[in-house]
Design a protein around this motif. Structure first.
Motif, PDB file in Angstrom:
ATOM      1  N   ASN A  52      11.476 -74.705  30.205  1.00 52.68           N
ATOM      2  CA  ASN A  52      11.148 -73.293  30.038  1.00 52.68           C
ATOM      3  C   ASN A  52       9.650 -73.009  30.132  1.00 52.68           C
ATOM      4  N   SER A  53       8.876 -74.010  30.555  1.00 52.98           N
ATOM      5  CA  SER A  53       7.430 -73.806  30.693  1.00 52.98           C
ATOM      6  C   SER A  53       7.131 -72.938  31.896  1.00 52.98           C
ATOM      7  N   ALA A  54       5.935 -72.352  31.904  1.00 49.74           N
ATOM      8  CA  ALA A  54       5.510 -71.558  33.063  1.00 49.74           C
ATOM      9  C   ALA A  54       5.429 -72.461  34.278  1.00 49.74           C
ATOM     10  N   PRO A  55       5.958 -72.026  35.418  1.00 52.21           N
ATOM     11  CA  PRO A  55       5.943 -72.876  36.617  1.00 52.21           C
ATOM     12  C   PRO A  55       4.529 -73.049  37.171  1.00 52.21           C
ATOM     13  N   ASP A  56       4.328 -74.185  37.838  1.00 53.01           N
ATOM     14  CA  ASP A  56       3.087 -74.430  38.579  1.00 53.01           C
ATOM     15  C   ASP A  56       3.291 -73.917  39.993  1.00 53.01           C
ATOM     16  N   LYS A  57       2.657 -72.786  40.310  1.00 58.20           N
ATOM     17  CA  LYS A  57       2.846 -72.154  41.618  1.00 58.20           C
ATOM     18  C   LYS A  57       1.687 -72.455  42.563  1.00 58.20           C
ATOM     19  N   SER A  58       0.883 -73.455  42.242  1.00 60.05           N
ATOM     20  CA  SER A  58      -0.373 -73.660  42.954  1.00 60.05           C
ATOM     21  C   SER A  58      -0.202 -73.973  44.433  1.00 60.05           C
ATOM     22  N   GLY A  59       0.973 -74.418  44.848  1.00 58.24           N
ATOM     23  CA  GLY A  59       1.170 -74.769  46.243  1.00 58.24           C
ATOM     24  C   GLY A  59       1.748 -73.657  47.110  1.00 58.24           C
ATOM     25  N   LEU A  60       2.121 -72.540  46.515  1.00 54.35           N
ATOM     26  CA  LEU A  60       2.702 -71.453  47.319  1.00 54.35           C
ATOM     27  C   LEU A  60       1.650 -70.930  48.298  1.00 54.35           C
ATOM     28  N   PRO A  61       1.983 -70.867  49.602  1.00 54.94           N
ATOM     29  CA  PRO A  61       0.955 -70.552  50.610  1.00 54.94           C
ATOM     30  C   PRO A  61       0.541 -69.091  50.666  1.00 54.94           C
ATOM     31  N   SER A  62       1.375 -68.197  50.213  1.00 58.36           N
ATOM     32  CA  SER A  62       1.016 -66.774  50.232  1.00 58.36           C
ATOM     33  C   SER A  62       1.893 -66.023  49.253  1.00 58.36           C
ATOM     34  N   ASP A  63       1.566 -64.760  49.016  1.00 56.73           N
ATOM     35  CA  ASP A  63       2.364 -63.974  48.067  1.00 56.73           C
ATOM     36  C   ASP A  63       3.718 -63.568  48.650  1.00 56.73           C
ATOM     37  N   ARG A  64       3.995 -63.963  49.898  1.00 54.83           N
ATOM     38  CA  ARG A  64       5.347 -63.732  50.435  1.00 54.83           C
ATOM     39  C   ARG A  64       6.340 -64.740  49.883  1.00 54.83           C
ATOM     40  N   PHE A  65       5.818 -65.796  49.279  1.00 55.90           N
ATOM     41  CA  PHE A  65       6.659 -66.864  48.744  1.00 55.90           C
ATOM     42  C   PHE A  65       6.795 -66.703  47.228  1.00 55.90           C
ATOM     43  N   SER A  66       8.015 -66.823  46.735  1.00 58.10           N
ATOM     44  CA  SER A  66       8.236 -66.802  45.291  1.00 58.10           C
ATOM     45  C   SER A  66       9.443 -67.684  44.989  1.00 58.10           C
ATOM     46  N   ALA A  67       9.541 -68.124  43.746  1.00 56.35           N
ATOM     47  CA  ALA A  67      10.682 -68.947  43.344  1.00 56.35           C
ATOM     48  C   ALA A  67      11.031 -68.637  41.907  1.00 56.35           C
ATOM     49  N   GLU A  68      12.304 -68.815  41.618  1.00 58.13           N
ATOM     50  CA  GLU A  68      12.790 -68.600  40.259  1.00 58.13           C
ATOM     51  C   GLU A  68      13.677 -69.765  39.862  1.00 58.13           C
ATOM     52  N   ARG A  69      13.717 -69.988  38.564  1.00 61.03           N
ATOM     53  CA  ARG A  69      14.677 -70.937  38.022  1.00 61.03           C
ATOM     54  C   ARG A  69      15.052 -70.449  36.631  1.00 61.03           C
ATOM     55  N   THR A  70      16.314 -70.417  36.360  1.00 56.99           N
ATOM     56  CA  THR A  70      16.795 -70.005  35.047  1.00 56.99           C
ATOM     57  C   THR A  70      17.107 -71.253  34.242  1.00 56.99           C
ATOM     58  N   GLY A  71      16.341 -71.480  33.197  1.00 55.28           N
ATOM     59  CA  GLY A  71      16.545 -72.654  32.341  1.00 55.28           C
ATOM     60  C   GLY A  71      16.396 -73.939  33.138  1.00 55.28           C
ATOM     61  N   GLU A  72      17.405 -74.786  33.057  1.00 55.62           N
ATOM     62  CA  GLU A  72      17.349 -76.059  33.774  1.00 55.62           C
ATOM     63  C   GLU A  72      18.416 -76.112  34.851  1.00 55.62           C
ATOM     64  N   SER A  73      18.696 -74.944  35.450  1.00 59.44           N
ATOM     65  CA  SER A  73      19.764 -74.927  36.438  1.00 59.44           C
ATOM     66  C   SER A  73      19.210 -74.598  37.818  1.00 59.44           C
ATOM     67  N   VAL A  74      19.975 -73.839  38.535  1.00 54.03           N
ATOM     68  CA  VAL A  74      19.702 -73.539  39.942  1.00 54.03           C
ATOM     69  C   VAL A  74      18.353 -72.854  40.119  1.00 54.03           C
ATOM     70  N   SER A  75      17.702 -73.162  41.248  1.00 52.77           N
ATOM     71  CA  SER A  75      16.464 -72.485  41.617  1.00 52.77           C
ATOM     72  C   SER A  75      16.644 -71.830  42.982  1.00 52.77           C
ATOM     73  N   THR A  76      15.979 -70.694  43.174  1.00 52.44           N
ATOM     74  CA  THR A  76      15.966 -70.058  44.487  1.00 52.44           C
ATOM     75  C   THR A  76      14.520 -69.871  44.937  1.00 52.44           C
ATOM     76  N   LEU A  77      14.290 -70.179  46.195  1.00 53.93           N
ATOM     77  CA  LEU A  77      12.981 -69.953  46.829  1.00 53.93           C
ATOM     78  C   LEU A  77      13.160 -68.783  47.782  1.00 53.93           C
ATOM     79  N   THR A  78      12.360 -67.755  47.606  1.00 49.74           N
ATOM     80  CA  THR A  78      12.468 -66.564  48.445  1.00 49.74           C
ATOM     81  C   THR A  78      11.218 -66.429  49.302  1.00 49.74           C
ATOM     82  N   ILE A  79      11.447 -66.195  50.584  1.00 44.73           N
ATOM     83  CA  ILE A  79      10.340 -65.926  51.505  1.00 44.73           C
ATOM     84  C   ILE A  79      10.545 -64.522  52.040  1.00 44.73           C
TER      85      ILE A  79
END
Lengths: 115, 114
Positions: A52-79
Motif C-alpha cells: 500500500n506504499s506510494a508507487p515509484d513512478k520515476s520511470g514513466l516517460p511522460s504524463d500520458r503514462f499512468s498505472a494503478e494497482r489496488t492492494g496486492e492484486s491486479v495492475s493496469t498500465l494506461t497510455i
C-alpha cells in the motif's frame, strides 16, 4: 495464479487512442513492476508498486503514462493518446518481498503496436 | 546515471562452440547482478550474483562477478541450437524507497547454428 499473467498478449491501436494493459501478479507477491522493451533494446523500468506504499513512478516517460494497482492484486498500465514511439513490449514482473532474489518473475508481456 | 553495458551486441556461433558474454556496470549502490535468457517475450532467470569471485553454475552455463572491476561474464559451453536467445544482464540497486528495481543492459543476441 501460478505465474504472472498479462493481457492482451498483442494490441494494435491507432495513433491518438488510449490503451489499457493488464497485469495479474503471482498470488501473494507484494511487489509489482512494469518495464518497457523497445525493439532490440533492454528493458526500461517504468513503475513499481509495493503493498500500500506510494508507487515509484520515476520511470514513466511522460504524463500520458499512468498505472494503478489496488492492494496486492491486479495492475493496469494506461497510455493515453498513444504515439508511434510507444510501440514496444510492455512487461510486468512481481516478487514476494520487493527484492530481486524473492521469486522475481516476469509475465509474457503485451506487444503494443501503434499505427 | 546508472548504466549497464553488454557486449557483444550479437554473436553467431556453431553448435559445440563455447561463448563468453560480457556485462559491465556503473551504478550508485550495487546490490546484485542478474542474468536472464529471453527467447520470446518473458525473460527467464538464470543467475543472481552478489559476491565477487564465486562462480555460479547450472549445467553448461556459468557466471562470475568481479565487483572491483565492475563486470560479470556469462559462459556457455558446448552450445546447442536451443541456446539461441537474447541474454540480458541487469543490476539491482540497493537503498532508496524502491526495491527490486532493475537496470538492464541492451542484451546480447546469441545465434547458434547447427
Amino acid at each position: 495464479g501460478a505465474g504472472v499473467s498479462q493481457s492482451p498478449s498483442n494490441k494494435v491501436t491507432e495513433k491518438g487512442k488510449d490503451v489499457e494493459l493488464r497485469c495479474d501478479p503471482i498470488s501473494g507477491h507484494t511487489a509489482l513492476y512494469w518495464y518497457r522493451q523497445r525493439l532490440g533494446q533492454g528493458l526500461e523500468f517504468l513503475i513499481y508498486f509495493q503493498g500500500n506504499s506510494a508507487p515509484d513512478k520515476s520511470g514513466l516517460p511522460s504524463d500520458r503514462f499512468s498505472a494503478e494497482r489496488t492492494g496486492e492484486s491486479v495492475s493496469t498500465l494506461t497510455i493515453q493518446r498513444t504515439q508511434q514511439e510507444d510501440s514496444a513490449v510492455y512487461l510486468c514482473a512481481s516478487s514476494s518481498q520487493g527484492r530481486a532474489n524473492y521469486g522475481y518473475t516476469f509475465g509474457s508481456g503485451t506487444r503494443l503496436t501503434v499505427v | 546515471e546508472d548504466k549497464v553495458v553488454q557486449s557483444p551486441l550479437s554473436l553467431v556461433v556453431h553448435e559445440g562452440d563455447t561463448v563468453t558474454l560480457n556485462c559491465s556496470y556503473e551504478v550508485t549502490n550495487f546490490r546484485s547482478l542478474l542474468w536472464y535468457k529471453q527467447e520470446k517475450k518473458a525473460p527467464t532467470f538464470l543467475f543472481m550474483l552478489t559476491s565477487s569471485g564465486i562462480e555460479k553454475k547450472s549445467g553448461r552455463l556459468s557466471s562470475i562477478l568481479d565487483k572491483k572491476e565492475l563486470f560479470s561474464i556469462l559462459n556457455i559451453t558446448a552450445t546447442q541450437t536451443g541456446d539461441s536467445a537474447v541474454y540480458l544482464c541487469a543490476v539491482e540497486i540497493a537503498g532508496g524507497t524502491s526495491y527490486g528495481k532493475l537496470t538492464f543492459g541492451q542484451g546480447t543476441i546469441l545465434t547458434v547454428h547447427p
